[in-house]
Design a protein around this motif. Sequence first.
Motif, mmCIF file in Angstrom:
data_model
loop_
_atom_site.group_PDB
_atom_site.id
_atom_site.type_symbol
_atom_site.label_atom_id
_atom_site.label_comp_id
_atom_site.label_asym_id
_atom_site.label_seq_id
_atom_site.Cartn_x
_atom_site.Cartn_y
_atom_site.Cartn_z
ATOM 1 N N VAL A 60 38.141 24.705 -88.902
ATOM 2 C CA VAL A 60 39.547 24.665 -89.328
ATOM 3 C C VAL A 60 39.975 25.996 -89.945
ATOM 4 C CG1 VAL A 60 41.269 23.444 -90.719
ATOM 5 C CG2 VAL A 60 39.312 22.181 -89.790
ATOM 6 N N ASN A 61 41.009 26.551 -89.390
ATOM 7 C CA ASN A 61 41.619 27.736 -89.988
ATOM 8 C C ASN A 61 42.838 27.232 -90.755
ATOM 9 O OD1 ASN A 61 42.564 30.229 -90.670
ATOM 10 N ND2 ASN A 61 42.483 31.082 -88.605
ATOM 11 N N TYR A 62 42.707 27.232 -92.086
ATOM 12 C CA TYR A 62 43.710 26.604 -92.950
ATOM 13 C C TYR A 62 44.438 27.670 -93.759
ATOM 14 C CZ TYR A 62 45.421 23.158 -96.396
ATOM 15 O OH TYR A 62 46.204 22.355 -97.203
ATOM 16 N N VAL A 63 45.719 27.801 -93.466
ATOM 17 C CA VAL A 63 46.501 28.835 -94.157
ATOM 18 C C VAL A 63 47.596 28.171 -94.996
ATOM 19 C CG1 VAL A 63 48.004 30.852 -93.837
ATOM 20 C CG2 VAL A 63 46.021 30.518 -92.342
ATOM 21 N N SER A 64 47.694 28.578 -96.245
ATOM 22 C CA SER A 64 48.741 28.043 -97.111
ATOM 23 C C SER A 64 49.245 29.168 -98.010
ATOM 24 C CB SER A 64 48.187 26.880 -97.941
ATOM 25 O OG SER A 64 49.240 26.261 -98.625
ATOM 26 N N ASN A 65 50.563 29.345 -98.013
ATOM 27 C CA ASN A 65 51.127 30.519 -98.692
ATOM 28 C C ASN A 65 51.424 30.286 -100.168
ATOM 29 O OD1 ASN A 65 53.285 28.675 -97.798
ATOM 30 N ND2 ASN A 65 54.577 30.149 -98.832
ATOM 31 N N PHE A 66 51.653 31.364 -100.868
ATOM 32 C CA PHE A 66 52.282 31.321 -102.189
ATOM 33 C C PHE A 66 53.614 32.031 -102.037
ATOM 34 C CE2 PHE A 66 47.833 31.069 -103.874
ATOM 35 C CZ PHE A 66 47.987 29.866 -104.537
ATOM 36 N N THR A 67 54.696 31.346 -102.375
ATOM 37 C CA THR A 67 56.011 31.982 -102.369
ATOM 38 C C THR A 67 56.154 32.714 -103.687
ATOM 39 O OG1 THR A 67 56.948 30.328 -100.897
ATOM 40 C CG2 THR A 67 58.510 31.537 -102.263
ATOM 41 N N CYS A 210 57.349 31.866 -93.948
ATOM 42 C CA CYS A 210 56.340 30.979 -93.353
ATOM 43 C C CYS A 210 56.182 31.260 -91.866
ATOM 44 C CB CYS A 210 56.694 29.523 -93.614
ATOM 45 S SG CYS A 210 56.547 29.107 -95.364
ATOM 46 N N SER A 211 57.313 31.564 -91.184
ATOM 47 C CA SER A 211 57.215 31.894 -89.757
ATOM 48 C C SER A 211 56.298 33.095 -89.562
ATOM 49 C CB SER A 211 58.601 32.237 -89.196
ATOM 50 O OG SER A 211 59.359 31.066 -89.038
ATOM 51 N N VAL A 212 56.458 34.085 -90.423
ATOM 52 C CA VAL A 212 55.708 35.329 -90.266
ATOM 53 C C VAL A 212 54.234 35.148 -90.642
ATOM 54 C CG1 VAL A 212 55.481 37.665 -91.226
ATOM 55 C CG2 VAL A 212 57.725 36.807 -90.496
ATOM 56 N N MET A 213 53.997 34.498 -91.759
ATOM 57 C CA MET A 213 52.609 34.348 -92.208
ATOM 58 C C MET A 213 51.826 33.431 -91.274
ATOM 59 S SD MET A 213 52.989 34.398 -96.311
ATOM 60 C CE MET A 213 54.556 33.748 -96.729
ATOM 61 N N SER A 214 52.491 32.403 -90.774
ATOM 62 C CA SER A 214 51.824 31.498 -89.851
ATOM 63 C C SER A 214 51.444 32.245 -88.575
ATOM 64 C CB SER A 214 52.771 30.328 -89.561
ATOM 65 O OG SER A 214 52.247 29.514 -88.575
ATOM 66 N N GLN A 215 52.395 33.022 -88.061
ATOM 67 C CA GLN A 215 52.120 33.756 -86.818
ATOM 68 C C GLN A 215 51.015 34.793 -87.019
ATOM 69 O OE1 GLN A 215 54.450 37.092 -85.127
ATOM 70 N NE2 GLN A 215 55.173 35.574 -83.685
ATOM 71 N N LYS A 216 51.068 35.488 -88.164
ATOM 72 C CA LYS A 216 50.090 36.552 -88.381
ATOM 73 C C LYS A 216 48.662 35.997 -88.479
ATOM 74 C CE LYS A 216 48.805 40.264 -91.507
ATOM 75 N NZ LYS A 216 49.230 41.080 -92.647
ATOM 76 N N TYR A 217 48.498 34.911 -89.217
ATOM 77 C CA TYR A 217 47.133 34.430 -89.471
ATOM 78 C C TYR A 217 46.654 33.359 -88.497
ATOM 79 C CZ TYR A 217 47.611 37.310 -93.540
ATOM 80 O OH TYR A 217 47.800 38.405 -94.353
#
Length: 464
Positions: A60-67, A210-217
């Motif tokens: 699982v590649n799990y990505v979760s951001n901090f705003t 979120c669009s950008v971070m999701s796409q990047k990672y």
Amino acid sequence: MRIFNTLTRRKEEFKPIEEGKVRMYVCGPTVYNLIHIGNARPMIFFDTVRRYFEYKNYEVNYVSNFTDVDDKIIKAANAEGVESSVISERYIEECKKDMEGMGIKPATKNPKATEEIDGMIRMIQTLIDKGFAYEVNGTVYYRVRKFVGYGKLSGKNLDDLRSGNRTLLVTGEEDKDDPMDFVLWKPKKEGEPFWPSPWGDGRPGWHIECSVMSQKYLGETIDIHGGGEDLVFPHHENEIAQSEAASGHPFAHYWMHNAFLNIDNRKMSKSLGNFFTVRDISKRYDLQVLRFFMLSAHYRSPLNFSDELMAAAKSGLERIVNCAVALRERAADAAPAASDELKAALDGYREKFEAAMDDDFNTADAISAVFELVKYANTCLAGGCGKDEAAAMLELLETLCGVLGVNTEVKNDSLDAEVEALIEERQAARKEKNWAKADEIRDKLTAMGIVLEDTREGVKWKRA
Ligand code: AMP
Ligand code: ZN
């Protein structure tokens, strides 16, 4: 494995993009304060989703951001007379401590919005180049009308939205072509953090992050995108519009949304002021109890926070931990071995657990399967089972609890301290000849699996 997909409004069989792999993105908190237990619900639930995939041998590649750039952060920074980053860094650290307490595995990546500005500028430029965005006086807006699928996630119709939402015309956004258009880039204001861009100094809007971070990672198309149900509209609807317009590919195959954690049947939120922080709760309960409480309901059902439910979660968790402690004592490091009969029983509990989790992560039913296992194990222990059998039961109990992120090794210290405190309370009640209270405490201890023995040296206790 079936997942309820907000996009199609039905349960669908999970098919990964890449065999054996899951790419998932979960919207994280805005870090301007300590997180509250409403924010903890998606954290705990999606961590459990990840754990279950891992149990099923998915990588699982799990990505979760901090705003970490937002009006609320800026406001908090101005109130304290510090830079925004002081506030956001402080609360990211505090959030990580809370997450550790709740047994949340660190994400593969926790990107921060402020470190991804370049990517956001690039995506905004792509959207402008493709005609999906336009700039007016330093503000860049997304042209909602241009994106054919707008509304597909939330089921909202653009014309209805527009007629019902004239008020969406926020002050300073009078230049929009359409009231539904939303901000991708906003010009700097005095006292706010800013970055240079082709449209002047400013900062990104929330959705583009979120669009950008999701796409990047994770790539242009991901398996699962998650968050609380308040994010369906406009946040996730806007993420889809941005990502799909920019890449020309579907953004996420499965959209999962947890229902709210309520208090007095209203959403717990900072703005309503009806919240408890995870830190508040940690002073009254082990955070494992909070985790267990959250998982005791299905994630798509609203969950009302109450002391009664927390108390029930606490005693339920204790029942499991006490069983694990007793199994561990009996097993005494023996290798697991099971008779055919025991093996069949254990397979049955495992299957029940998996069937529940396979059915859109029904953690409530999965916990019932764990309780059935505990009941069975307690009976076996009372019947004098062997140490290898105890080891086999323990192995399954630990595995299933591991999927739920529930620690069966829970520090006996705090459990012991609580038992001792209750015993003292009972002694005091007896001294006052308050027999009803003394009995009530004894019953409570019995329910916790504690047996009292009155000896000459005082009251002794042991686990049943
Ligand atoms: P926020 O910091 O408000 O952007 O929220 C971070 C995450 O917590 C999002 O996924 C929200 O949907 C979720 N969230 C906020 N409040 C609640 C609540 N009362 N119950 C469940 N989820 C919530
Ligand atoms: Zn998001």
